[in-house]
Design an enzyme around this catalytic site. Structure first.
Site, PDB file in Angstrom:
ATOM      1  N   ASN A  35       0.886  -1.363  -0.032  1.00 58.12           N
ATOM      2  CA  ASN A  35       0.005   0.217  -0.083  1.00 58.12           C
ATOM      3  C   ASN A  35       0.901   1.150   0.119  1.00 58.12           C
ATOM      4  O   ASN A  35       0.259   2.354  -0.072  1.00 58.12           O
ATOM      5  CB  ASN A  35      -0.987  -0.036   1.101  1.00 58.12           C
ATOM      6  CG  ASN A  35      -2.029  -1.011   0.981  1.00 58.12           C
ATOM      7  OD1 ASN A  35      -2.234  -1.630  -0.179  1.00 58.12           O
ATOM      8  ND2 ASN A  35      -2.927  -1.335   1.859  1.00 58.12           N
ATOM      9  N   ARG A 137     -16.911   0.804  -1.218  1.00 55.70           N
ATOM     10  CA  ARG A 137     -15.677   1.589  -1.492  1.00 55.70           C
ATOM     11  C   ARG A 137     -15.880   2.739  -2.518  1.00 55.70           C
ATOM     12  O   ARG A 137     -15.504   3.143  -3.514  1.00 55.70           O
ATOM     13  CB  ARG A 137     -14.678   0.775  -2.009  1.00 55.70           C
ATOM     14  CG  ARG A 137     -14.249  -0.428  -1.130  1.00 55.70           C
ATOM     15  CD  ARG A 137     -13.197  -0.931  -1.498  1.00 55.70           C
ATOM     16  NE  ARG A 137     -11.822  -0.424  -1.264  1.00 55.70           N
ATOM     17  CZ  ARG A 137     -10.719  -1.167  -1.112  1.00 55.70           C
ATOM     18  NH1 ARG A 137     -10.483  -2.243  -1.723  1.00 55.70           N
ATOM     19  NH2 ARG A 137      -9.668  -0.569  -0.539  1.00 55.70           N
ATOM     20  N   ASP A 320      -7.041  -4.109   7.894  1.00 55.79           N
ATOM     21  CA  ASP A 320      -6.550  -5.105   7.121  1.00 55.79           C
ATOM     22  C   ASP A 320      -5.989  -6.193   8.029  1.00 55.79           C
ATOM     23  O   ASP A 320      -5.445  -7.469   7.270  1.00 55.79           O
ATOM     24  CB  ASP A 320      -5.174  -4.525   6.366  1.00 55.79           C
ATOM     25  CG  ASP A 320      -5.689  -3.629   5.160  1.00 55.79           C
ATOM     26  OD1 ASP A 320      -6.879  -3.787   4.799  1.00 55.79           O
ATOM     27  OD2 ASP A 320      -4.862  -2.626   4.757  1.00 55.79           O
TER      28      ASP A 320
HETATM   29  N1  EPU Z   1     -14.285   6.509   1.797  1.00 51.33           N
HETATM   30  C1  EPU Z   1     -15.423   7.020   1.526  1.00 51.33           C
HETATM   31  N2  EPU Z   1     -15.115   7.838   0.451  1.00 51.33           N
HETATM   32  C2  EPU Z   1     -14.007   7.885  -0.327  1.00 51.33           C
HETATM   33  C3  EPU Z   1     -13.098   7.157   0.096  1.00 51.33           C
HETATM   34  C4  EPU Z   1     -13.024   6.240   1.304  1.00 51.33           C
HETATM   35  O1  EPU Z   1     -16.369   7.017   1.922  1.00 51.33           O
HETATM   36  O2  EPU Z   1     -13.944   8.536  -1.460  1.00 51.33           O
HETATM   37  C5  EPU Z   1     -14.391   5.463   2.997  1.00 51.33           C
HETATM   38  C6  EPU Z   1     -14.326   3.940   2.498  1.00 51.33           C
HETATM   39  O3  EPU Z   1     -15.624   3.451   2.300  1.00 51.33           O
HETATM   40  C7  EPU Z   1     -13.856   3.471   4.106  1.00 51.33           C
HETATM   41  C8  EPU Z   1     -13.143   4.647   4.545  1.00 51.33           C
HETATM   42  O4  EPU Z   1     -13.423   5.666   3.753  1.00 51.33           O
HETATM   43  O5  EPU Z   1     -15.004   3.195   4.875  1.00 51.33           O
HETATM   44  C9  EPU Z   1     -11.546   4.436   4.737  1.00 51.33           C
HETATM   45  O6  EPU Z   1     -11.204   4.034   3.332  1.00 51.33           O
HETATM   46  P1  EPU Z   1      -9.757   4.688   2.737  1.00 51.33           P
HETATM   47  O7  EPU Z   1     -10.046   5.401   1.388  1.00 51.33           O
HETATM   48  O8  EPU Z   1      -8.858   4.859   3.672  1.00 51.33           O
HETATM   49  O9  EPU Z   1      -9.166   3.002   2.151  1.00 51.33           O
HETATM   50  P2  EPU Z   1      -8.359   3.099   0.748  1.00 51.33           P
HETATM   51  O10 EPU Z   1      -7.572   4.301   0.503  1.00 51.33           O
HETATM   52  O11 EPU Z   1      -9.594   2.740  -0.572  1.00 51.33           O
HETATM   53  C10 EPU Z   1      -6.632   1.889   1.588  1.00 51.33           C
HETATM   54  C11 EPU Z   1      -5.681   0.423   1.663  1.00 51.33           C
HETATM   55  C12 EPU Z   1      -6.713  -0.720   1.989  1.00 51.33           C
HETATM   56  C13 EPU Z   1      -7.017  -0.543   3.349  1.00 51.33           C
HETATM   57  C14 EPU Z   1      -7.677   0.885   3.504  1.00 51.33           C
HETATM   58  C15 EPU Z   1      -7.862   1.260   5.065  1.00 51.33           C
HETATM   59  C16 EPU Z   1      -4.382   0.834  -0.431  1.00 51.33           C
HETATM   60  C17 EPU Z   1      -4.008   0.525  -1.843  1.00 51.33           C
HETATM   61  N3  EPU Z   1      -5.378   0.378   0.276  1.00 51.33           N
HETATM   62  O12 EPU Z   1      -7.489   1.479   0.960  1.00 51.33           O
HETATM   63  O13 EPU Z   1      -6.059  -1.971   1.882  1.00 51.33           O
HETATM   64  O14 EPU Z   1      -7.626  -1.554   3.937  1.00 51.33           O
HETATM   65  O15 EPU Z   1      -6.592   1.954   2.946  1.00 51.33           O
HETATM   66  O16 EPU Z   1      -6.710   1.280   5.975  1.00 51.33           O
HETATM   67  O17 EPU Z   1      -3.669   1.658   0.038  1.00 51.33           O
HETATM   68  C18 EPU Z   1      -5.489  -4.287   1.738  1.00 51.33           C
HETATM   69  O18 EPU Z   1      -4.240  -3.886   1.523  1.00 51.33           O
HETATM   70  O19 EPU Z   1      -6.155  -5.352   1.582  1.00 51.33           O
HETATM   71  C19 EPU Z   1      -6.428  -3.176   1.477  1.00 51.33           C
HETATM   72  C20 EPU Z   1      -7.637  -3.024   1.255  1.00 51.33           C
END
Ligand code: EPU
Length: 454
Positions: A35, A137, A320
């Site tokens: 990540n 997501r 995670d």
């Molecule tokens: N969210 C929104 N709107 C958005 C973006 C996010 O409502 O525009 C919500 C999501 O639905 C969630 C929360 O905000 O409830 C947090 O999501 P975040 O955006 O932080 O997650 P992400 O950036 O999509 C990254 C990791 C994930 C990890 C999460 C949380 C990467 C590539 N992915 O995802 O990793 O679970 O942060 O720490 O960095 C994994 O490695 O298995 C994985 C899913």
């Protein structure tokens, strides 16, 4: 039939086959962070000079990202240096600003190509990322942050089209802490005119790593690790030579592997300070964990004790590692409660763990796990959630008899050489492809990226 040949056109059937019940013992080298490297690779688009990225994990998601970079016109070369993958990326000229649906579908986090492409090209066209097994997501926070910086974004025929002839520094308030939206905003802001302040920014270590890389390119970013990140826009960025941080989730998964088997592992090249919350929970569960520099030593208990867990943004307990801990707590003495507050659908693995004898009841975002004395091997499937897949492998290591995990390609998105690393510390595990055994004790060479559009 429960099997991996469920996608039409995909004939590969990979399985992990384990005979459980062996205490793990030995050393495991932790790979670079998935990540952290994904946004760093996206950020290489911000310069026309070569970037050298070290400690890059050999993962399916990384291969998809390099396919995307190539498709956009960047040259990407993979080298092996002292067993470690080094990627040289040079986006001297970009051929297109469009990321096709086939690639976005394979990696939802391709959304954070929007920031760098807007910064570099002033426009981007990206297929609308869909949901996935761990919840819908949404991407509203990404779009709002980019709009705040001056992008005009439209959705047309399933594609997001964004334009920003000039990005301008702005104040960005994120309603919710989002890792990806924070990264997107940082990457769009580094070449914007003037100052940007991102409030309620995510504080994950991967954000600090992105800041480190951007600053190595000549950007002026500060505040990563706190909830306010400031970016002073600069006129251009140069190439950089950068080493990615260790993968805290991979490390956490091996900590659980020791704990669930009552084994003793030493994790090398890890970063203990990124794992304080899961380490605290492991200690509560009865494991003995000590850190020395970049090493973490863990001695698992004979039987773990029940603990309650709530997933929250960093520095709290990471979502995670929720599924791996669910596997551990399935065998604990007593009843544990897990509350998942980040992704609503992240309990899917509970059904597969139940097939192995776990007693887990789910009510919305809460899982109640009544610890059992033993799990029994079964044929289970890693669905579209790699952490759930890892949890099944952990359960299989501890279960009596044979466990067969199908859907291994999901696990390969996030764990480099999982079978080999486990084999080297005493697990009875093998990975098969259409029945042929693939597991070797020596490291595999970097896999070539999959062909574009496949
Ligand atoms: N969210 C929104 N709107 C958005 C973006 C996010 O409502 O525009 C919500 C999501 O639905 C969630 C929360 O905000 O409830 C947090 O999501 P975040 O955006 O932080 O997650 P992400 O950036 O999509 C990254 C990791 C994930 C990890 C999460 C949380 C990467 C590539 N992915 O995802 O990793 O679970 O942060 O720490 O960095 C994994 O490695 O298995 C994985 C899913």
């Amino acid at each position: 039939m429960r099997s991996a040949h469920r996608r039409p056109g995909v004939t590969e059937v990979q399985r992990l086959i384990m005979e459980g019940g062996r205490r793990l013992h030995g050393q495991v080298r932790i790979s670079g962070s998935k990540n952290a490297v994904l946004p760093i690779l996206a950020a290489t688009l911000l310069t026309d000079e070569e970037c050298v990225i070290r400690n890059v994990p050999r993962l399916r998601d990384v291969a998809v990202m390099t396919s995307i970079l190539r498709r956009l016109g960047a040259e990407v070369h993979a080298e092996a240096e002292e067993g470690e993958q080094v990627l040289r990326v040079c986006a001297r000229r970009l051929r297109t600003h469009e990321v096709p649906e086939t690639l976005v579908r394979r990696m939802r986090s391709s959304i954070f190509l929007m920031g760098p492409l807007l910064g570099r090209e002033g426009r981007v066209r990206l297929s609308y990322p869909g949901g996935c097994a761990i919840g819908p997501r949404p991407i509203n926070l990404h779009l709002k942050a980019l709009s705040d910086l001056g992008a005009v974004i439209e959705e047309r025929n399933g594609y997001l089209e964004a334009r920003a002839p000039v990005l301008a520094g702005a104040t960005v308030h994120l309603d919710q802490s989002s890792v990806g939206a924070t990264e997107n905003a940082m990457m769009a802001a580094v070449l914007a005119r003037g100052m940007t302040a991102i409030y309620n920014a995510a504080r994950e270590p991967e954000i600090a790593d992105l800041q480190g890389f951007l600053n190595a390119m000549g950007a002026r970013v500060s505040g990563a690790g706190t909830d306010v990140i400031r970016v002073e826009g600069v006129g251009r960025l140069r190439g950089a030579d950068y080493r990615v941080i260790p993968d805290r989730i991979e490390a956490g998964t091996y900590l659980v592997a020791a704990a669930i088997t009552g084994g003793h592992l030493v994790l090398l090249d890890a970063e203990p300070s990124h794992l304080e919350s899961p380490i605290a929970k492991l200690r509560e569960a009865g494991a003995v964990v000590t850190a020395r520099g970049r090493e973490i030593h863990v001695q698992g208990p004979d039987r773990p004790r029940a603990v309650d867990i709530k997933t929250v943004p960093y520095p709290g307990f990471p979502t995670d590692l929720q599924s791996p801990f669910m596997a551990l707590l399935s065998l604990a003495e007593g009843t544990s409660i897990i509350t998942e507050s980040i992704f609503e659908n992240r309990f899917k693995v509970a059904g597969e763990l139940r097939r192995m004898g776990a007693q887990i009841a789910i009510d919305g975002r809460v899982a109640v796990i009544r610890g059992v004395h033993r799990l029994s091997g079964a044929v289970v499937e890693a669905m579209d959630d790699l952490r759930g897949g890892a949890a099944l492998v952990l359960a299989g290591l501890a279960a009596e008899g044979r466990t067969v995990v199908e859907g291994v390609r999901h696990i390969e998105r996030g764990y480099q050489d999982l079978d080999r690393k486990l084999l080297e510390v005493g697990a009875r595990i093998r990975r098969t492809l259409n029945g042929a055994v693939l597991t070797r004790r020596t490291a595999i060479l970097p896999a070539p990226p999959p062909p574009i559009g496949s």
